[in-house]
Every structure is written in C-alpha cells, then in structure tokens.
Design a protein around this motif. Structure first.
Motif, PDB file in Angstrom:
ATOM      1  N   VAL A  23       3.569 -18.366   1.811  1.00 18.01           N
ATOM      2  CA  VAL A  23       3.990 -17.218   0.989  1.00 18.01           C
ATOM      3  C   VAL A  23       3.804 -15.951   1.825  1.00 18.01           C
ATOM      4  O   VAL A  23       2.685 -15.617   2.216  1.00 18.01           O
ATOM      5  N   GLY A  38      -0.094  -9.613   3.218  1.00 14.75           N
ATOM      6  CA  GLY A  38      -0.512  -8.245   3.499  1.00 14.75           C
ATOM      7  C   GLY A  38      -1.281  -7.638   2.338  1.00 14.75           C
ATOM      8  O   GLY A  38      -1.868  -8.344   1.512  1.00 14.75           O
ATOM      9  N   ALA A  66      -4.429 -15.711   5.258  1.00 12.54           N
ATOM     10  CA  ALA A  66      -4.644 -15.092   6.571  1.00 12.54           C
ATOM     11  C   ALA A  66      -4.104 -13.670   6.561  1.00 12.54           C
ATOM     12  O   ALA A  66      -3.302 -13.296   5.712  1.00 12.54           O
ATOM     13  N   ASP A  75      12.556 -14.567  -1.768  1.00  8.12           N
ATOM     14  CA  ASP A  75      12.087 -14.344  -3.138  1.00  8.12           C
ATOM     15  C   ASP A  75      10.681 -13.737  -3.074  1.00  8.12           C
ATOM     16  O   ASP A  75      10.092 -13.651  -1.995  1.00  8.12           O
ATOM     17  N   ASP A  96      -4.197  -9.499   6.310  1.00 14.52           N
ATOM     18  CA  ASP A  96      -4.839  -8.510   5.428  1.00 14.52           C
ATOM     19  C   ASP A  96      -5.298  -9.101   4.093  1.00 14.52           C
ATOM     20  O   ASP A  96      -6.301  -8.669   3.535  1.00 14.52           O
ATOM     21  N   LEU A 150       6.056   0.611  13.699  1.00 20.04           N
ATOM     22  CA  LEU A 150       6.620   1.517  12.678  1.00 20.04           C
ATOM     23  C   LEU A 150       6.528   2.991  13.092  1.00 20.04           C
ATOM     24  O   LEU A 150       7.529   3.716  13.002  1.00 20.04           O
ATOM     25  N   VAL A 183      -1.098   6.542   2.788  1.00 16.95           N
ATOM     26  CA  VAL A 183      -1.463   5.537   3.804  1.00 16.95           C
ATOM     27  C   VAL A 183      -2.952   5.203   3.694  1.00 16.95           C
ATOM     28  O   VAL A 183      -3.657   5.104   4.695  1.00 16.95           O
ATOM     29  N   GLY A 217      -3.348  -5.631  12.074  1.00 19.87           N
ATOM     30  CA  GLY A 217      -2.429  -6.712  12.432  1.00 19.87           C
ATOM     31  C   GLY A 217      -2.965  -7.602  13.541  1.00 19.87           C
ATOM     32  O   GLY A 217      -2.632  -8.787  13.598  1.00 19.87           O
ATOM     33  N   VAL A 218      -3.827  -7.059  14.415  1.00 25.41           N
ATOM     34  CA  VAL A 218      -4.350  -7.876  15.526  1.00 25.41           C
ATOM     35  C   VAL A 218      -5.067  -9.112  14.991  1.00 25.41           C
ATOM     36  O   VAL A 218      -4.965 -10.190  15.583  1.00 25.41           O
ATOM     37  N   SER A 250       4.424  -3.701  11.741  1.00 28.85           N
ATOM     38  CA  SER A 250       3.938  -2.340  11.486  1.00 28.85           C
ATOM     39  C   SER A 250       3.444  -1.626  12.741  1.00 28.85           C
ATOM     40  O   SER A 250       3.443  -0.403  12.793  1.00 28.85           O
ATOM     41  N   GLY A 251       3.038  -2.375  13.760  1.00 23.00           N
ATOM     42  CA  GLY A 251       2.588  -1.753  15.001  1.00 23.00           C
ATOM     43  C   GLY A 251       3.662  -0.865  15.618  1.00 23.00           C
ATOM     44  O   GLY A 251       3.363   0.095  16.327  1.00 23.00           O
TER      45      GLY A 251
HETATM   46  C1  LIG Z   1       1.701   2.960   9.885  1.00 21.83           C
HETATM   47  C2  LIG Z   1       0.870   1.762  10.204  1.00 21.83           C
HETATM   48  C3  LIG Z   1       0.671   1.410  11.528  1.00 21.83           C
HETATM   49  C4  LIG Z   1      -0.107   0.308  11.840  1.00 21.83           C
HETATM   50  N1  LIG Z   1      -0.277  -0.009  13.154  1.00 21.83           N
HETATM   51  C5  LIG Z   1      -1.053  -1.048  13.492  1.00 21.83           C
HETATM   52  C6  LIG Z   1      -1.249  -1.381  14.867  1.00 21.83           C
HETATM   53  O1  LIG Z   1      -0.728  -0.723  15.781  1.00 21.83           O
HETATM   54  N2  LIG Z   1      -2.051  -2.446  15.142  1.00 21.83           N
HETATM   55  C7  LIG Z   1      -2.637  -3.180  14.161  1.00 21.83           C
HETATM   56  O2  LIG Z   1      -3.363  -4.141  14.478  1.00 21.83           O
HETATM   57  N3  LIG Z   1      -2.461  -2.912  12.857  1.00 21.83           N
HETATM   58  C8  LIG Z   1      -1.688  -1.864  12.493  1.00 21.83           C
HETATM   59  N4  LIG Z   1      -1.527  -1.563  11.171  1.00 21.83           N
HETATM   60  C9  LIG Z   1      -2.127  -2.438  10.142  1.00 21.83           C
HETATM   61  C10 LIG Z   1      -1.145  -3.548   9.819  1.00 21.83           C
HETATM   62  O3  LIG Z   1      -0.027  -3.004   9.156  1.00 21.83           O
HETATM   63  C11 LIG Z   1      -1.640  -4.639   8.911  1.00 21.83           C
HETATM   64  O4  LIG Z   1      -2.971  -4.969   9.191  1.00 21.83           O
HETATM   65  C12 LIG Z   1      -0.757  -5.872   9.112  1.00 21.83           C
HETATM   66  O5  LIG Z   1       0.587  -5.574   8.800  1.00 21.83           O
HETATM   67  C13 LIG Z   1      -1.210  -7.013   8.245  1.00 21.83           C
HETATM   68  O6  LIG Z   1      -0.395  -8.097   8.557  1.00 21.83           O
HETATM   69  P1  LIG Z   1      -0.194  -9.287   7.550  1.00 21.83           P
HETATM   70  O7  LIG Z   1       0.374 -10.370   8.381  1.00 21.83           O
HETATM   71  O8  LIG Z   1      -1.439  -9.551   6.825  1.00 21.83           O
HETATM   72  O9  LIG Z   1       0.845  -8.765   6.448  1.00 21.83           O
HETATM   73  P2  LIG Z   1       2.176  -7.923   6.515  1.00 21.83           P
HETATM   74  O10 LIG Z   1       2.511  -7.514   7.901  1.00 21.83           O
HETATM   75  O11 LIG Z   1       2.022  -6.841   5.503  1.00 21.83           O
HETATM   76  O12 LIG Z   1       3.295  -8.956   6.060  1.00 21.83           O
HETATM   77  C14 LIG Z   1       3.343  -9.474   4.756  1.00 21.83           C
HETATM   78  C15 LIG Z   1       4.724  -9.999   4.464  1.00 21.83           C
HETATM   79  O13 LIG Z   1       4.693 -10.725   3.231  1.00 21.83           O
HETATM   80  C16 LIG Z   1       5.712 -10.260   2.361  1.00 21.83           C
HETATM   81  N5  LIG Z   1       5.234 -10.369   0.980  1.00 21.83           N
HETATM   82  C17 LIG Z   1       4.326  -9.556   0.369  1.00 21.83           C
HETATM   83  N6  LIG Z   1       4.107  -9.958  -0.888  1.00 21.83           N
HETATM   84  C18 LIG Z   1       4.882 -11.053  -1.083  1.00 21.83           C
HETATM   85  C19 LIG Z   1       5.082 -11.921  -2.187  1.00 21.83           C
HETATM   86  N7  LIG Z   1       4.439 -11.742  -3.338  1.00 21.83           N
HETATM   87  N8  LIG Z   1       5.964 -12.947  -2.057  1.00 21.83           N
HETATM   88  C20 LIG Z   1       6.609 -13.153  -0.885  1.00 21.83           C
HETATM   89  N9  LIG Z   1       6.452 -12.344   0.202  1.00 21.83           N
HETATM   90  C21 LIG Z   1       5.592 -11.320   0.102  1.00 21.83           C
HETATM   91  C22 LIG Z   1       5.926  -8.811   2.788  1.00 21.83           C
HETATM   92  O14 LIG Z   1       7.168  -8.353   2.358  1.00 21.83           O
HETATM   93  C23 LIG Z   1       5.779  -8.924   4.308  1.00 21.83           C
HETATM   94  O15 LIG Z   1       6.975  -9.339   4.903  1.00 21.83           O
HETATM   95  C24 LIG Z   1      -0.732  -0.463  10.827  1.00 21.83           C
HETATM   96  C25 LIG Z   1      -0.519  -0.103   9.488  1.00 21.83           C
HETATM   97  C26 LIG Z   1       0.267   0.990   9.182  1.00 21.83           C
HETATM   98  C27 LIG Z   1       0.436   1.374   7.740  1.00 21.83           C
END
Ligand SMILES: Cc1cc2nc3c(=O)[nH]c(=O)nc-3n(C[C@H](O)[C@H](O)[C@H](O)COP(=O)(O)OP(=O)(O)OC[C@H]3O[C@@H](n4cnc5c(N)ncnc54)[C@H](O)[C@@H]3O)c2cc1C
Length: 392
Positions: A15, A114, A296, A84, A298, A53, A257, A311-312, A50-51
């Motif tokens: 998911v 996330g 896994a 979905d 956030d 963005l 943010v 994201g790291v 997002s890195g």
């Molecule tokens: C402006 C900005 C800059 C950043 N820069 C950095 C950086 O340089 N380095 C770094 O380490 N971190 C950075 N971060 C932090 C980083 O964004 C997050 O820690 C990272 O995106 C988390 O990754 P993730 O894989 O957990 O989830 P995400 O990257 O948020 O991916 C989640 C995915 O799941 C999808 N989704 C969500 N809910 C559902 C649902 N209910 N059903 C189906 N799909 C769903 C979303 O649409 C998305 O595609 C930054 C954050 C911001 C706001």
C-alpha cells in the motif's frame, strides 16, 4: 505458510508507492518470488521524490525529473498496479478497502504511505493554507500560487511558511528563488515579495548541527525573511495567521510544512500506533500487532527507537523490507533493520547551492548542490533505466 504449485499464489499487497516500496518492486522484477503475486496500490501513478521537490519548485527540474512512473516500473517487474487509495484494513478477513469501494485480499501486507498533514486542526476551510503533502496536491497548488503571485496587482505579496525543519526552510528558499525570478521577468520588483517563516521551536532546523543552523540563519536574514521563532500558530482564518501571543500576520499564501502524523484511517485498523499515529514496528519492520502486516518509511515507528521522518530511512529500509516479505511468505526468520546512527542531509538554498549536514558538520558550496543532484539523479535512474529481465 508458503504455497505449493497447485495452490493459489501468496498475495503480497503493497500500500503506497513510497521510497521503500519502489525498491521492493524493483527487487521483485530482478528476482521474482515463485508462488507469490505482488500488487501495489497507490494514489499516485507518478510517485514523487520529495528530495527533488525544492529543486523543482526552484525551477531546476521538470515535473518528469522528480517522479517515478509506477505503472511502468510495476509492469516491468511483473507486479500488478492498482491506482486507488486504501482507506481501511479488515485484519480479520485480510482485506484492504479502497476509496473506490474495491476490496483486495492479502496474505501479507506492507504500508509505505508516508505521513499525513495535520493542518486541518488549525487552518479554517477559508484559509489559503496548503500542506506540502501529499505532494501531488501541493504541486497543483504551487502552480496556482505561481500564477496568482505573478498576476497579483497589489503593491506587495506576502508568503508564509509554517514549519522550519529542513523541508520548510528549503521550500521557502526555493519558492523565493523562483518567484523573484518570475516577478523580475514580469517587470515588477522582487522586493514586492515578503516572506515569513514560523516555527514553534526556539530555533530553525532543530535536528541539525549549530553550523548548519547558523548558515541558514544568515541566509534567511540576507534574503529578508521574517523569522517567528518559538511561535505556535494558533489559528489561520482567511489569510490571517494568529501567532498565539497576541500578534498576527496577514499572508496571501500559506504553505504548511510541519511535522505530520499518520493517516487518520490507521486508527481504525487496530494496529498499535505511536502518539503521532504512526504504525509501531519491530526491527524487522513487521508491525508489533500483526505478523502479516509490515510498515516502512515515514508511516513506520520503530519501537526500539523512533527515527527522524526522512526519505533516507525509507530508502535504506527498502532492501530489508523486500527480503523480509520474501522470508515471511516462506515462514523463515526475519532480518533486522539497523538504522545508521548519523545520516547525511544535503539542504538546498534555492539557487544551485546546498549545505551538507552530517553529525556536527555543516559545509556549504555549489559543489554540494552538484553532489546532491548526482545522488538524486542516480536514485531516480534506478527506477527508470530498468535492465532487461531474464525470461521466467
Ligand atoms: C519539501 C521537502 C523536502 C524533503 N527533502 C528530503 C530530503 O532531501 N531527504 C530526505 O531524506 N527526506 C526529505 N524529506 C522528507 C521526505 O519527504 C519523507 O521522509 C519521505 O517522503 C518519506 O517517504 P515514504 O516512502 O515514507 O513516503 P512518501 O514518499 O510520502 O510516499 C508515500 C506514497 O504513498 C501514497 N499513498 C499515501 N497514502 C496512500 C493510501 N492511503 N493508499 C495508497 N497510496 C497512498 C502517496 O501518494 C505516495 O505516493 C523532505 C520533505 C519535504 C516536505
């Protein structure tokens, strides 16, 4: 737990198309698991990184540069892609429920969705405040904001960012860089743009070293950004930001943010959550409440020690998650994920310039931006330049 040839396949459902799941999919493409069907359900077909963005906002990247084409990756990997939004889990029936009313069965489930914005608690519906997540919404809001600011006929435009972690600081500087350029191009003065940065903590970038903070404090001052430290934004009504200490600021645009929480629907799953609503997991990334569900990135909160939402960590968890889903489906012992003690952050300043934040280190330069650019492009290339698959 694993299947014989005659049985229906073991269903593993992913998911969210976050940073960990794209790696699970890629690894499945490189070495499929016999007897397993993998499905990914995601709200985004183009999943954002997002890195990159801030670089997109600043105008250094095109939209295509910062997105992974999930259906294409899934197709290459032999993974089913479902466009979905998951809105619930029935752990007893082992099904996920989607916004479209679709229900899907799973044997093993993994969450990499996330974090969700918490802005709704303070910002009234009539306020112009927009959260940075989900990024697909924010991208649309940003393009509208760009248009509004460029056509704004008032003598000045005020833009406020709430949240001064790395994401907030980077985003503000990126917006300022881009908007100033656009304003100049339209024959107006960049000084007409005013920026405010709000944070409840007594300092910006609280999780980074003093040298990094000092660099950005100088940068923000040099760029005329008004800082509101130690300010808990109370209410936002219309463009009126109540700073909670009797003072207020009127802004035309507000970007949110701040540290977010887990998606609200997780509360109804019965999974153990931490106080911020993130799913509690063991070191194996398996949830503490359900041996068939993993999490896994956030959305996951390690009970052995919570990690920063970066994201790291989601990227590093990808290979362990892939292996543990494979092991779980075969009833084998799981691996432990061991987070790195120090993690590298490369924080950009709007133009092609960045600061390395590594433990106590804070080093700045154009070369840092080029280094980050190379790392980010290499990361994206892993999911774009897909090798030919061996015949099954
Ligand atoms: C402006 C900005 C800059 C950043 N820069 C950095 C950086 O340089 N380095 C770094 O380490 N971190 C950075 N971060 C932090 C980083 O964004 C997050 O820690 C990272 O995106 C988390 O990754 P993730 O894989 O957990 O989830 P995400 O990257 O948020 O991916 C989640 C995915 O799941 C999808 N989704 C969500 N809910 C559902 C649902 N209910 N059903 C189906 N799909 C769903 C979303 O649409 C998305 O595609 C930054 C954050 C911001 C706001």
């Amino acid at each position: 737990m694993h299947n014989t040839k005659e049985e229906s396949p073991t269903e593993i459902v992913l998911v969210g198309g976050g940073h960990s799941h794209v790696e699970v999919i890629r690894r499945f493409g490189l070495a499929a698991l016999p007897g397993v069907r993998l499905t990914v359900i995601c709200t985004d077909a183009q999943t954002p990184y997002s890195g990159m963005l801030p670089g997109y906002i600043a105008g250094h990247y095109e939209a295509a540069d910062i997105h992974i084409d999930l259906p294409r990756l899934a197709d290459w990997a032999g993974v089913r892609f479902v466009h979905d939004e998951v809105v619930g889990i029935d752990r007893h029936a082992r099904t996920v429920r989607c916004a479209s009313a679709r229900e899907m069965h799973y044997d093993y489930l993994s969450l990499n969705i996330g974090s969700a914005p918490r802005m709704g608690e303070v910002a009234a519906a009539d306020s112009p405040a927009v959260p940075v997540k989900p990024i697909r919404h924010f991208r649309r809001c940003w393009l509208d904001l760009l248009q509004r600011v460029c056509t704004h006929r008032e003598p000045s435009t005020t833009i406020a960012v709430v949240g001064a972690g790395a994401g907030g600081v980077e985003l503000l500087l990126a917006m300022q860089h881009r908007l100033r350029r656009e304003i100049r191009a339209s024959g107006r003065q960049p000084e007409q743009l005013r920026f405010h940065l709000f944070t409840r903590s007594p300092q910006i970038l609280p999780t980074h070293a003093a040298r990094v903070r000092e660099h950005f404090m100088r940068e923000l001052a040099a760029r005329g950004v008004v800082l509101h430290l130690g300010v808990e934004v109370g209410h936002v009504r219309g463009g009126h930001i109540d700073t909670g200490n009797g003072a207020s600021v009127d802004a035309d645009e507000i970007v949110w943010v701040t540290q977010a929480g887990g998606a609200p629907w997780l509360r109804d799953t019965g999974l153990a959550l931490d106080p911020d609503g993130f799913v509690q997991v063991e070191d194996s990334l398996r949830t503490v409440s359900d041996e068939r569900i993993f999490a896994a990135g956030d959305v996951a909160s390690l009970v052995s020690g919570p990690l920063a939402k970066a994201g790291v960590f989601a990227v590093r968890q990808g290979p362990i998650l892939a292996e543990n889903l494979r092991r779980a489906s075969r009833g084998e012992p799981l691996l432990r994920y061991r987070p790195q003690r120090r993690w590298l952050a490369l924080i950009t300043t709007g133009e092609r310039y960045a600061v390395v934040s590594w433990g106590p280190l804070g080093i700045a330069g154009r070369w840092v931006w080029r280094w980050k650019d190379a790392i980010d492009r290499r990361f994206m290339a892993r999911y774009r330049e897909l090798p030919a698959r061996r015949a099954a």
